[in-house]
Design a protein around this motif. Structure first.
Motif, short mmCIF file in Angstrom:
data_model
loop_
_atom_site.label_atom_id
_atom_site.label_comp_id
_atom_site.label_asym_id
_atom_site.label_seq_id
_atom_site.Cartn_x
_atom_site.Cartn_y
_atom_site.Cartn_z
N LEU A 85 12.49 0.16 -6.04
CA LEU A 85 11.94 0.66 -4.76
C LEU A 85 11.21 0.03 -3.35
O LEU A 85 10.54 -1.01 -4.22
CB LEU A 85 10.51 1.43 -5.57
N LEU A 86 11.32 -0.86 -2.90
CA LEU A 86 11.17 -1.50 -2.35
C LEU A 86 10.57 -0.45 -0.59
O LEU A 86 10.13 0.03 -0.41
CB LEU A 86 12.36 -1.76 -1.31
N GLY A 87 9.74 -1.58 -0.23
CA GLY A 87 8.65 -1.38 1.18
C GLY A 87 9.48 -2.07 2.43
O GLY A 87 10.26 -2.80 2.05
N ILE A 88 8.93 -2.28 3.36
CA ILE A 88 8.86 -3.33 4.47
C ILE A 88 7.68 -3.05 5.22
O ILE A 88 7.49 -2.23 5.30
CB ILE A 88 10.08 -2.23 4.88
N GLY A 89 7.70 -4.91 5.50
CA GLY A 89 6.99 -5.28 6.22
C GLY A 89 7.32 -4.81 7.71
O GLY A 89 8.22 -5.03 8.44
N SER A 90 5.93 -4.78 8.69
CA SER A 90 6.78 -4.56 10.07
C SER A 90 6.92 -6.09 10.72
O SER A 90 7.41 -5.35 11.87
CB SER A 90 5.00 -3.99 10.58
N ASP A 91 7.07 -7.44 10.00
CA ASP A 91 7.76 -8.34 10.78
C ASP A 91 8.95 -8.24 9.69
O ASP A 91 10.35 -8.85 10.30
CB ASP A 91 7.42 -9.42 10.09
N GLY A 92 9.74 -6.86 9.42
CA GLY A 92 11.32 -6.70 8.57
C GLY A 92 11.27 -7.21 7.04
O GLY A 92 12.63 -7.45 7.11
N HIS A 93 9.97 -8.05 6.57
CA HIS A 93 10.49 -8.30 5.38
C HIS A 93 10.67 -7.07 3.83
O HIS A 93 10.21 -6.20 4.55
CB HIS A 93 8.97 -9.57 4.58
N THR A 94 11.40 -8.14 3.03
CA THR A 94 11.46 -6.77 2.29
C THR A 94 11.02 -7.49 0.75
O THR A 94 11.35 -8.77 1.44
CB THR A 94 12.55 -5.69 2.53
N SER A 110 0.50 -0.91 0.24
CA SER A 110 0.10 -0.14 -0.10
C SER A 110 1.08 1.37 -0.16
O SER A 110 0.02 2.24 -0.48
CB SER A 110 -1.21 -0.04 1.38
N THR A 111 1.95 1.38 0.29
CA THR A 111 3.00 2.62 0.71
C THR A 111 3.14 3.20 -0.46
O THR A 111 2.65 3.99 -0.75
CB THR A 111 4.40 1.78 1.78
N PRO A 112 3.65 2.70 -1.47
CA PRO A 112 3.92 3.44 -2.42
C PRO A 112 2.82 3.91 -3.77
O PRO A 112 3.31 4.42 -4.10
CB PRO A 112 5.11 2.12 -3.34
N ARG A 113 1.58 3.45 -3.91
CA ARG A 113 0.52 3.99 -4.03
C ARG A 113 -0.24 5.25 -4.72
O ARG A 113 -0.22 5.45 -5.71
CB ARG A 113 -1.00 3.19 -3.78
N ALA A 114 0.48 6.27 -3.94
CA ALA A 114 -0.06 7.23 -3.76
C ALA A 114 0.92 7.78 -4.23
O ALA A 114 0.53 8.77 -5.58
CB ALA A 114 -0.25 7.68 -1.94
N MET A 115 2.22 7.59 -4.90
CA MET A 115 3.27 7.76 -5.16
C MET A 115 3.09 7.69 -6.85
O MET A 115 3.26 8.28 -7.60
CB MET A 115 4.57 7.16 -5.00
N TYR A 116 2.29 6.11 -7.03
CA TYR A 116 2.26 5.23 -8.97
C TYR A 116 0.86 6.57 -8.80
O TYR A 116 1.17 6.83 -10.30
CB TYR A 116 2.01 4.01 -8.09
N ARG A 117 0.43 7.17 -8.36
CA ARG A 117 -1.20 7.74 -8.59
C ARG A 117 -0.19 9.47 -9.30
O ARG A 117 -0.65 9.69 -10.03
CB ARG A 117 -1.94 7.50 -7.48
N LEU A 118 0.93 9.34 -8.34
CA LEU A 118 1.09 10.79 -8.46
C LEU A 118 2.42 11.33 -9.87
O LEU A 118 2.11 12.20 -10.69
CB LEU A 118 2.11 11.17 -7.79
N THR A 163 -2.64 -3.92 -9.20
CA THR A 163 -3.00 -3.06 -8.50
C THR A 163 -2.10 -1.89 -9.41
O THR A 163 -2.67 -0.50 -9.33
CB THR A 163 -2.50 -3.15 -6.56
N THR A 164 -0.81 -1.79 -9.45
CA THR A 164 -0.26 -0.58 -9.91
C THR A 164 -0.50 -0.84 -11.82
O THR A 164 -0.95 0.21 -11.88
CB THR A 164 1.20 -1.42 -9.92
N LYS A 165 -1.26 -1.89 -12.14
CA LYS A 165 -2.12 -1.55 -13.47
C LYS A 165 -2.97 -0.29 -13.02
O LYS A 165 -3.40 1.11 -14.45
CB LYS A 165 -2.73 -2.32 -13.78
N ASP A 185 -5.77 -10.21 -12.15
CA ASP A 185 -7.21 -9.54 -11.61
C ASP A 185 -7.72 -9.35 -9.99
O ASP A 185 -8.26 -9.09 -9.78
CB ASP A 185 -8.67 -9.70 -12.05
N HIS A 186 -6.77 -10.38 -9.45
CA HIS A 186 -6.72 -10.51 -8.54
C HIS A 186 -7.33 -9.16 -7.05
O HIS A 186 -5.74 -9.06 -7.20
CB HIS A 186 -6.13 -11.83 -7.79
N PRO A 187 -7.87 -9.61 -5.87
CA PRO A 187 -6.56 -7.82 -5.43
C PRO A 187 -5.76 -7.89 -4.35
O PRO A 187 -5.26 -6.60 -4.67
CB PRO A 187 -8.05 -7.70 -4.64
N ALA A 188 -5.07 -9.74 -4.53
CA ALA A 188 -3.33 -9.52 -4.20
C ALA A 188 -2.82 -9.28 -4.62
O ALA A 188 -1.88 -9.11 -5.14
CB ALA A 188 -3.80 -10.47 -3.21
#
Ligand code: 6PG
Length: 257
Positions: free
Chosen positions: A148-157, A50-58, A94-96, A86-89
């Motif tokens: 571009l990487l994100g981080i999960g609260s469990d520490g995954h990337t 979810s984090t980068p979605r606002a950036m992608y829309r920009l 999502t990026t499309k 076409d699966h929500p996950a």
């Protein structure tokens, strides 16, 4: 340049998630322009979540839309959940919606990871896509201009999960793993690919990431995947918002004036 114990990255703290998205879009533009002064294409690998979605829309809005050389831009993914597009996950799905459908880019510039195949077949298909696209560098690895990487609260990337032995796979560019939310089979690029990149940017937002950021920056023995990301010759940038940075004791990172 504030150097942190996490592999000498440059830290920038944005006031909030909206400014984080703007800073991310500005970096994307800057890296695209700088890259095209050096070579004829800009190859970027992007994360889901979810984090980068606002950036992608920009990126599909002015001033970014006309500032980015979309004709020379090639978009890959750092990971994908093994679900149909076409699966929500689906990260690609999502990026499309957020970006791909809104920019002047052709299908042969977009490289989604195949989510509809069995993981082993899918990883070798994506490896072939990478081999076909990239002129191999002297190290024989593809070199992305921006990841571009994100981080999960469990520490995954990406889809490299803490404690998952497959994340340590060597000699492969793409592997299949399982975990995360949703807990499904996934494809992910590997540390070897990440550490050849010319620029890696972590985008991290929200209070729920504050504790893992503190661990990353203050406990070198935590053995979390982002701590194994140290670009051999590239830049490492941490783009955080104040909530994600709220537990950091680093007291003079390059926060925005
Ligand atoms: C994925 C992502 C993943 C993401 C982190 C953070 O496919 O799940 O690539 O690595 O970057 O889970 O996700 P959020 O931005 O939603 O917190």
């Amino acid at each position: 340049m504030k150097e942190s114990i996490v592999n000498k990255g440059h830290i920038t703290v944005a006031a909030d998630a909206a400014e984080l998205a703007r800073k991310g879009a500005e970096l994307f533009c800057q890296m695209a322009k700088e890259t095209l002064e050096r070579q004829g294409y800009f190859a970027v690998a992007i994360s889901g979540g979810s984090t980068p979605r606002a950036m992608y829309r920009l990126l599909s809005q002015e001033p970014y839309m006309s500032a980015i050389p979309w004709q020379q831009t090639h978009i890959f993914w750092v990971d994908e959940r093994m679900v149909p597009a076409d699966h929500p996950a689906s990260n690609y799905g999502t990026t499309k919606k957020d970006l791909i459908e809104k920019i002047p880019i052709s299908g042969d510039q977009i490289f989604p990871m195949p989510g509809h195949m069995n993981p082993e077949e899918a990883s070798s298909e994506y490896q072939t896509k990478l081999e076909t696209f990239f002129i191999k560098t002297a190290n024989n690895y593809p070199v992305f201009d921006l990841i571009l990487l994100g981080i999960g609260s469990d520490g995954h990337t990406a889809s490299l999960f803490p404690g998952d032995p497959s994340a340590e796979t060597r000699g492969k560019w793409v592997i299949s793993t399982k975990g995360g939310n949703p807990d499904v089979f996934r494809l992910t690029l590997t540390f070897e690919i990440f550490n050849q990149a010319r620029c890696i940017c972590f985008l991290v937002s929200g209070k729920e990431k504050a504790l893992v950021m503190k661990t990353l920056f203050e406990d070198p023995n935590a053995q979390l995947p982002p701590q194994k990301i140290r670009p051999a010759r590239g830049k490492l940038i941490w783009l955080l918002d104040t909530s994600a940075a709220s537990l950091l004791t680093v007291n003079n990172y390059a926060s925005e004036e």
